[in-house]
Design an enzyme around this catalytic site. Structure first.
Site, PDB file in Angstrom:
ATOM      1  N   LYS A  36      44.230  95.445  58.834  1.00 28.25           N
ATOM      2  CA  LYS A  36      42.784  95.497  58.980  1.00 28.25           C
ATOM      3  C   LYS A  36      42.188  96.567  58.058  1.00 28.25           C
ATOM      4  CE  LYS A  36      40.286  94.566  63.148  1.00 28.25           C
ATOM      5  NZ  LYS A  36      40.121  95.057  64.512  1.00 28.25           N
ATOM      6  N   GLU A 157      25.841  91.128  69.608  1.00 27.70           N
ATOM      7  CA  GLU A 157      26.453  90.483  68.455  1.00 27.70           C
ATOM      8  C   GLU A 157      25.386  89.656  67.750  1.00 27.70           C
ATOM      9  OE1 GLU A 157      30.090  88.369  69.087  1.00 27.70           O
ATOM     10  OE2 GLU A 157      30.759  89.848  70.534  1.00 27.70           O
ATOM     11  N   LEU A 252      15.405  85.229  80.112  1.00 27.90           N
ATOM     12  CA  LEU A 252      15.017  84.188  81.070  1.00 27.90           C
ATOM     13  C   LEU A 252      15.113  82.820  80.409  1.00 27.90           C
ATOM     14  CD1 LEU A 252      11.943  85.711  82.948  1.00 27.90           C
ATOM     15  CD2 LEU A 252      14.295  85.424  83.770  1.00 27.90           C
ATOM     16  N   GLY A 259      28.055  83.768  77.799  1.00 30.65           N
ATOM     17  CA  GLY A 259      29.447  83.955  77.404  1.00 30.65           C
ATOM     18  C   GLY A 259      29.539  85.246  76.614  1.00 30.65           C
ATOM     19  N   CYS A 262      31.004  90.555  76.398  1.00 30.96           N
ATOM     20  CA  CYS A 262      30.531  91.604  77.309  1.00 30.96           C
ATOM     21  C   CYS A 262      30.176  91.129  78.717  1.00 30.96           C
ATOM     22  CB  CYS A 262      29.324  92.309  76.711  1.00 30.96           C
ATOM     23  SG  CYS A 262      29.781  93.317  75.303  1.00 30.96           S
TER      24      CYS A 262
HETATM   25  C1  UDX Z   1      25.309  91.708  75.358  1.00 30.93           C
HETATM   26  C2  UDX Z   1      24.204  92.727  75.654  1.00 30.93           C
HETATM   27  O1  UDX Z   1      22.928  92.145  75.328  1.00 30.93           O
HETATM   28  C3  UDX Z   1      24.429  94.004  74.876  1.00 30.93           C
HETATM   29  O2  UDX Z   1      23.451  94.962  75.216  1.00 30.93           O
HETATM   30  C4  UDX Z   1      25.813  94.526  75.258  1.00 30.93           C
HETATM   31  O3  UDX Z   1      26.119  95.720  74.655  1.00 30.93           O
HETATM   32  C5  UDX Z   1      26.867  93.485  74.916  1.00 30.93           C
HETATM   33  O4  UDX Z   1      26.568  92.286  75.631  1.00 30.93           O
HETATM   34  P1  UDX Z   1      25.908  89.961  73.445  1.00 30.93           P
HETATM   35  O5  UDX Z   1      27.050  89.561  74.306  1.00 30.93           O
HETATM   36  O6  UDX Z   1      26.148  90.204  72.007  1.00 30.93           O
HETATM   37  O7  UDX Z   1      25.218  91.310  73.995  1.00 30.93           O
HETATM   38  O8  UDX Z   1      24.819  88.804  73.522  1.00 30.93           O
HETATM   39  P2  UDX Z   1      23.422  88.520  74.223  1.00 30.93           P
HETATM   40  O9  UDX Z   1      22.443  88.206  73.151  1.00 30.93           O
HETATM   41  O10 UDX Z   1      23.044  89.542  75.185  1.00 30.93           O
HETATM   42  O11 UDX Z   1      23.752  87.139  74.974  1.00 30.93           O
HETATM   43  C6  UDX Z   1      24.818  87.046  75.918  1.00 30.93           C
HETATM   44  C7  UDX Z   1      24.927  85.653  76.462  1.00 30.93           C
HETATM   45  O12 UDX Z   1      23.825  85.356  77.303  1.00 30.93           O
HETATM   46  C8  UDX Z   1      24.950  84.539  75.405  1.00 30.93           C
HETATM   47  O13 UDX Z   1      25.926  83.590  75.770  1.00 30.93           O
HETATM   48  C9  UDX Z   1      23.575  83.936  75.483  1.00 30.93           C
HETATM   49  O14 UDX Z   1      23.559  82.573  75.109  1.00 30.93           O
HETATM   50  C10 UDX Z   1      23.241  84.119  76.955  1.00 30.93           C
HETATM   51  N1  UDX Z   1      21.810  84.185  77.218  1.00 30.93           N
HETATM   52  C11 UDX Z   1      21.075  85.257  76.790  1.00 30.93           C
HETATM   53  C12 UDX Z   1      21.202  83.184  77.967  1.00 30.93           C
HETATM   54  O15 UDX Z   1      21.850  82.209  78.380  1.00 30.93           O
HETATM   55  N2  UDX Z   1      19.861  83.289  78.261  1.00 30.93           N
HETATM   56  C13 UDX Z   1      19.105  84.353  77.837  1.00 30.93           C
HETATM   57  O16 UDX Z   1      17.903  84.374  78.152  1.00 30.93           O
HETATM   58  C14 UDX Z   1      19.736  85.363  77.077  1.00 30.93           C
END
Ligand code: UDX
Length: 444
Positions: A36, A157, A252, A259, A262
């Site tokens: 890496k 992400e 919302l 997924g 996190c």
């Molecule tokens: C998340 C947190 O937002 C971030 O603060 C933390 O540090 C890491 O986890 P991430 O996993 O990158 O970030 O993605 P995020 O944009 O938060 O979305 C997470 C999941 O929720 C995705 O699968 C997304 O499709 C879903 N989601 C998000 C919904 O289904 N509806 C929404 O309104 C928002």
């Protein structure tokens, strides 16, 4: 400006290391994975993250950022040692701390001058105290002063770089005021509000934030399921409740569930922590369960639209857990595609960037298309699992012509349902009335 060592060049370490260098610090990103480090030193970024390559390149050119597998040298030359290694989900839902412990013990063995150790990895409440013990347990000279702080990260992400540079708040937890100020000073160029807390609170803030956002998503998904049964439209409902500033519009968006690396991991870890602390946390339990079930709601609609899957051909658009990433960890596609295959369907898939990841997950079981139209050609139905911007631009007349049966199932509410009537498509989405195409309409 500080001398920083970032242990771990995974997602969190690489983005934070590059961004801290970008705002002026001298950062050494280190990893035990020589390959890496070789990749990074060759100028290649092992993850897909918009904007990251640019800031890495410019920080390296300016001499602010370097990569090494010489961890001892990194300890020696740095004032702040950030631990940003992975904390995968263990079999019981607990965070697996073996990599954090390994780095902490390594730091302990190489500590010769005073340092501040900052835990960036997402770790269970109480871990930074364990880190302190792991370091102390390995020190040759116990008189060397060191302190451990907690500084959780909230980057998403796909927008991690801009999330860092436009950070809304920064949490710094430590026992000593001087330690808090030292860690806070790393973020001074961002002019971000600093929340100064104890270490346990800082660690809890990370889990509580992610669990709360996951709760919002599961809540709106449950409301969506109810909307479908009662003739309401979840998009209108989300807008209506979200414009109350006490509730807020974000997170919302109804769909097929959350997924990623996190939310699933952190909600499970919090449930595990709660159990260990003697608290059942039924609310969190329901959030997790609602999310698990939500992935399969779309399959129920597919069965309604096409009947048995045996012998059908299904086109799947979008495999990543959300747009702008190739990450498929805990993506709904990982449950939905095997269920389609299990039902006897032939599955054709397309994702703008996650095809390589998809091959690791699905091997030869599915057909990989080179664009969305190729994926759906001759299919009995098309499923949208990720709301990539390019899917929103799909030529729906072409979709209609290419599909064997005009059935579109949208797990992310990419289109207004009324549009589907104009394109003579049967359209199932989430929390909204389906549009069922009757062939007679086309010729009316
Ligand atoms: C998340 C947190 O937002 C971030 O603060 C933390 O540090 C890491 O986890 P991430 O996993 O990158 O970030 O993605 P995020 O944009 O938060 O979305 C997470 C999941 O929720 C995705 O699968 C997304 O499709 C879903 N989601 C998000 C919904 O289904 N509806 C929404 O309104 C928002």
């Amino acid at each position: 400006m500080k001398k920083i060592a970032m242990f771990g060049t995974g997602y969190v370490g690489l983005v934070n290391g590059a961004c801290l260098a970008h705002i002026g610090h001298s950062v050494l990103c280190c990893d035990i994975d020589d390959r890496k480090i070789g990749t990074l030193n060759a100028g290649r970024i092992p993850i897909y993250e918009p904007g990251l390559d640019l800031i890495v390149r410019s920080a390296v050119t300016e001499g602010k950022l370097a990569f090494t597998s010489d961890l001892a040298a990194a300890v020696e030359r740095s004032d702040l040692l950030f631990i940003a290694v992975g904390t995968p989900m263990g079999h019981d839902g607990a965070a697996d701390l073996r990599y954090v412990q390994a780095v902490a013990e390594f730091i302990g063995r190489h500590l010769r001058t005073p340092k501040t150790v900052v835990v960036k990895s997402t770790v269970p409440v109480g871990t930074s105290r364990k880190v302190e013990r792991w370091i102390a347990g390995q020190m040759a000279d116990p008189s060397v002063r060191f302190d451990v702080a907690s500084n959780p990260e909230f980057l998403r992400e796909g927008s991690a770089v801009s999330d860092f540079l436009n950070m809304e708040r920064c949490i710094v937890g430590a026992d000593r005021e001087e330690t808090i100020e030292e860690v806070a000073s790393c973020f001074a160029p961002l002019d971000v509000p600093i929340h100064r807390t104890g270490r346990e609170s800082a660690e809890m803030i990370k889990y509580a934030a992610n669990a709360f956002l996951a709760t919002k998503i599961s809540f709106i998904n449950a409301i969506a399921n109810l909307c479908e049964r009662m003739g309401a439209d979840v998009e209108d409902v989300a807008e209506g409740i979200g414009s109350d500033s006490r509730i807020g519009r974000s997170f919302l968006k109804a769909g097929i569930g959350y997924g990623g690396s996190c939310f699933p991991k952190d909600t499970h870890a919090l449930r595990w922590m709660a159990e260990n602390a003697g608290y059942a946390f039924p609310l969190l339990e329901a959030v997790i369960r609602t999310n698990r079930e939500q992935k399969f709601v779309l399959l129920g609609k597919l069965a309604e639209a096409v009947g048995s899957l045996q012998g059908t051909k299904i086109g799947v658009l979008g495999l990543a857990f959300k747009p702008n990433t190739d990450d498929m960890r805990e993506a709904p596609s990982l449950d939905i595609v095997p269920a389609l295959l299990g039902g006897g369907a032939e599955v054709r898939v397309y994702d703008p960037v996650a095809m390589e990841e998809a091959r690791k997950a699905f091997g030869e079981e599915v057909t990989y298309a080179s664009d969305p139209y190729e994926a759906i050609a001759g299919c009995d139905a098309c499923l949208i699992l990720t709301e990539w911007p390019q899917f929103l631009e799909l030529d729906l007349d072409r979709v209609r012509e290419l599909l064997k049966r005009p059935i579109l199932l949208d797990g992310r509410n990419c289109f207004p349902p009324e549009r589907m009537r104009r394109h003579f498509l049967t359209y199932y989405s989430v929390g909204r009335e389906p549009v069922v195409f009757e062939p007679s309409e086309q010729y009316a």
